[in-house]
Design an enzyme around this catalytic site. Structure first.
Site, PDB file in Angstrom:
ATOM      1  N   LYS A   1       0.844  -1.211   0.000  1.00 44.00           N
ATOM      2  CA  LYS A   1       0.000   0.000   0.000  1.00 44.00           C
ATOM      3  C   LYS A   1       0.873   1.253   0.000  1.00 44.00           C
ATOM      4  O   LYS A   1       0.599   2.220  -0.704  1.00 44.00           O
ATOM      5  CB  LYS A   1      -0.945  -0.013   1.214  1.00 44.00           C
ATOM      6  CG  LYS A   1      -2.018  -1.070   1.088  1.00 44.00           C
ATOM      7  CD  LYS A   1      -2.900  -1.226   2.310  1.00 44.00           C
ATOM      8  CE  LYS A   1      -3.854  -2.404   2.084  1.00 44.00           C
ATOM      9  NZ  LYS A   1      -4.854  -2.543   3.133  1.00 44.00           N
TER      10      LYS A   1
ATOM     11  N   GLN B   1      -5.231  -1.800   9.421  1.00 43.00           N
ATOM     12  CA  GLN B   1      -5.093  -3.117   8.786  1.00 43.00           C
ATOM     13  C   GLN B   1      -5.661  -4.208   9.695  1.00 43.00           C
ATOM     14  O   GLN B   1      -5.336  -4.280  10.882  1.00 43.00           O
ATOM     15  CB  GLN B   1      -3.609  -3.373   8.478  1.00 43.00           C
ATOM     16  CG  GLN B   1      -3.339  -4.577   7.613  1.00 43.00           C
ATOM     17  CD  GLN B   1      -3.786  -4.416   6.154  1.00 43.00           C
ATOM     18  OE1 GLN B   1      -4.007  -3.329   5.662  1.00 43.00           O
ATOM     19  NE2 GLN B   1      -3.935  -5.528   5.472  1.00 43.00           N
TER      20      GLN B   1
ATOM     21  N   ASP C   1     -11.675   2.231   3.614  1.00 41.08           N
ATOM     22  CA  ASP C   1     -12.011   0.810   3.495  1.00 41.08           C
ATOM     23  C   ASP C   1     -13.511   0.619   3.263  1.00 41.08           C
ATOM     24  O   ASP C   1     -13.942  -0.467   2.878  1.00 41.08           O
ATOM     25  CB  ASP C   1     -11.661   0.081   4.804  1.00 41.08           C
ATOM     26  CG  ASP C   1     -10.239  -0.452   4.843  1.00 41.08           C
ATOM     27  OD1 ASP C   1      -9.727  -0.843   3.786  1.00 41.08           O
ATOM     28  OD2 ASP C   1      -9.662  -0.486   5.958  1.00 41.08           O
TER      29      ASP C   1
HETATM   30  N1  L34 Z   1      -8.390  -2.693   6.919  1.00 39.18           N
HETATM   31  N2  L34 Z   1      -7.578  -4.762   6.313  1.00 39.18           N
HETATM   32  C1  L34 Z   1      -8.085  -3.567   5.958  1.00 39.18           C
HETATM   33  N3  L34 Z   1      -8.298  -3.223   4.660  1.00 39.18           N
HETATM   34  C2  L34 Z   1      -8.002  -4.104   3.665  1.00 39.18           C
HETATM   35  O1  L34 Z   1      -8.268  -3.789   2.395  1.00 39.18           O
HETATM   36  C3  L34 Z   1      -7.433  -5.335   3.998  1.00 39.18           C
HETATM   37  N4  L34 Z   1      -7.040  -6.261   3.047  1.00 39.18           N
HETATM   38  C4  L34 Z   1      -7.214  -7.682   3.329  1.00 39.18           C
HETATM   39  C5  L34 Z   1      -6.577  -7.945   4.687  1.00 39.18           C
HETATM   40  N5  L34 Z   1      -6.835  -6.902   5.671  1.00 39.18           N
HETATM   41  C6  L34 Z   1      -7.256  -5.663   5.346  1.00 39.18           C
HETATM   42  C7  L34 Z   1      -5.995  -6.087   2.214  1.00 39.18           C
HETATM   43  O2  L34 Z   1      -5.456  -5.017   2.032  1.00 39.18           O
HETATM   44  C8  L34 Z   1      -6.466  -8.322   2.183  1.00 39.18           C
HETATM   45  N6  L34 Z   1      -5.670  -7.256   1.612  1.00 39.18           N
HETATM   46  C9  L34 Z   1      -4.668  -7.441   0.646  1.00 39.18           C
HETATM   47  C10 L34 Z   1      -3.984  -6.386   0.080  1.00 39.18           C
HETATM   48  C11 L34 Z   1      -2.977  -6.599  -0.851  1.00 39.18           C
HETATM   49  C12 L34 Z   1      -2.647  -7.861  -1.227  1.00 39.18           C
HETATM   50  C13 L34 Z   1      -3.311  -8.925  -0.664  1.00 39.18           C
HETATM   51  C14 L34 Z   1      -4.319  -8.707   0.265  1.00 39.18           C
HETATM   52  C15 L34 Z   1      -1.518  -8.044  -2.189  1.00 39.18           C
HETATM   53  O3  L34 Z   1      -0.741  -7.169  -2.419  1.00 39.18           O
HETATM   54  N7  L34 Z   1      -1.417  -9.256  -2.773  1.00 39.18           N
HETATM   55  C16 L34 Z   1      -0.370  -9.623  -3.703  1.00 39.18           C
HETATM   56  C17 L34 Z   1       0.559 -10.667  -3.111  1.00 39.18           C
HETATM   57  C18 L34 Z   1       1.199 -10.266  -1.866  1.00 39.18           C
HETATM   58  C19 L34 Z   1       2.018 -11.384  -1.257  1.00 39.18           C
HETATM   59  O4  L34 Z   1       3.005 -11.778  -1.877  1.00 39.18           O
HETATM   60  O5  L34 Z   1       1.660 -11.838  -0.185  1.00 39.18           O
HETATM   61  C20 L34 Z   1      -1.034 -10.258  -4.919  1.00 39.18           C
HETATM   62  O6  L34 Z   1      -0.413 -10.242  -5.968  1.00 39.18           O
HETATM   63  O7  L34 Z   1      -2.142 -10.770  -4.775  1.00 39.18           O
END
Ligand code: L34
Length: 262
Positions: A31, A75, A98
């Site tokens: 983020k 988060q 959010d």
């Molecule tokens: N308050 N909590 C709050 N807001 C959110 O919007 C989230 N979420 C979920 C968990 N808790 C939260 C996220 O941000 C899930 N989430 C989230 C954000 C980004 C990614 C995955 C989940 C992400 O960047 N995923 C990458 C891989 C990252 C890795 O290697 O672990 C992807 O390519 O999917």
């Protein structure tokens, strides 16, 4: 963004992370990188796991009242002992990028909203950008969380989908999923959705983000067996996750406009 700057508006996002959950740390880092990329000022508040509810609420109160902060995000999940609902309720609805606050959830329900929750909004964006029409389609959402499943269902409904919400007590998951033109999996069960469950030509969207004991990241969809039947499918990683972050950037700019003081 340039137009905002001309008006003296600098979007800024305050991200609170409590404790040291490794997955949360990765998401928060992503983020922060996205903010840098977009020219959004990012403020990170990394608090120890022992932080008290009062301390956390005091920080949120401070950020709510700080005119230089456009958006606030805490988060999730929070360490044991902290009350997630109270934290969500404490964030000013106008800074709630959010869209988890009950005021924003209610606004989504009636279809007149300031913010959409990032993950469901990201899924809708993927669907729209792929030229897929939701209108009249059968949609199966697997999972009923407040963060993804419930709002996801509402957004598909707004786009005139016929939506079925499946969950752990659904009697026959395969029977429901196999009828769907659009499948959105958001349950947190590794590779629950397999190719034999989906209709030929279905659109399959994987919101799952499961870390296996060997450290591998896998979704709720068994990609290999579904990719050969689906007309479109999202991978994990590199699918919905990055879209969640893109929508957060959009909400932060929106919050900056919503909260502009002049
Ligand atoms: N308050 N909590 C709050 N807001 C959110 O919007 C989230 N979420 C979920 C968990 N808790 C939260 C996220 O941000 C899930 N989430 C989230 C954000 C980004 C990614 C995955 C989940 C992400 O960047 N995923 C990458 C891989 C990252 C890795 O290697 O672990 C992807 O390519 O999917």
């Amino acid at each position: 963004m340039e137009n905002l700057k001309k008006d003296g508006i600098i979007p800024s996002l305050a991200v609170i992370i409590v404790g040291d959950d490794p997955a949360s740390k990765i998401y928060v880092k992503n983020k922060k990188l996205a903010c840098e990329y977009c020219g959004i000022k990012s403020l990170e508040y990394a608090l120890p796991a022992e932080t008290s509810q009062e301390e956390l609420l005091a920080l949120i109160d401070k950020l709510n009242n700080d005119n230089s902060v456009s958006g606030i995000l805490c988060q999730l999940p929070l360490p044991k002992g902290l009350d997630e609902e109270a934290v969500i309720n404490a964030i000013s609805p106008k800074k709630d990028v959010d869209a988890f606050h009950p005021v924003n959830v209610g606004k989504i329900m009636v279809g007149n909203f300031d913010f959409l929750p990032c993950t469901p909004a990201g899924v809708m964006e993927l669907i729209a950008l792929s030229g897929i029409e939701v209108k009249g389609k059968k949609c199966a959402v697997i999972g009923r969380s407040n963060i993804v499943g419930k709002p996801m269902s509402m957004l598909l409904l707004h786009q005139h989908g016929t939506v079925t919400i499946c969950h752990s007590k659904t009697a026959d998951l395969k029977a429901e999923v196999s009828q769907a033109d659009i499948v959105v999996a958001a349950v947190g069960v590794p590779e629950l959705i397999t190719g034999d469950m989906i209709k030929e030509g279905a659109v399959v969207i994987d919101v799952g983000m499961n870390r296996l004991p060997d450290g591998k990241l896998t979704g709720d969809v068994e990609y290999e067996s579904c990719v050969v039947r689906a007309s479109a499918i999202t991978p994990v990683p590199g699918g919905v996750g990055p879209m969640t972050i893109a929508m957060l950037m959009k909400n932060t700019v929106k919050a900056a406009l919503l909260n502009k003081t002049k």
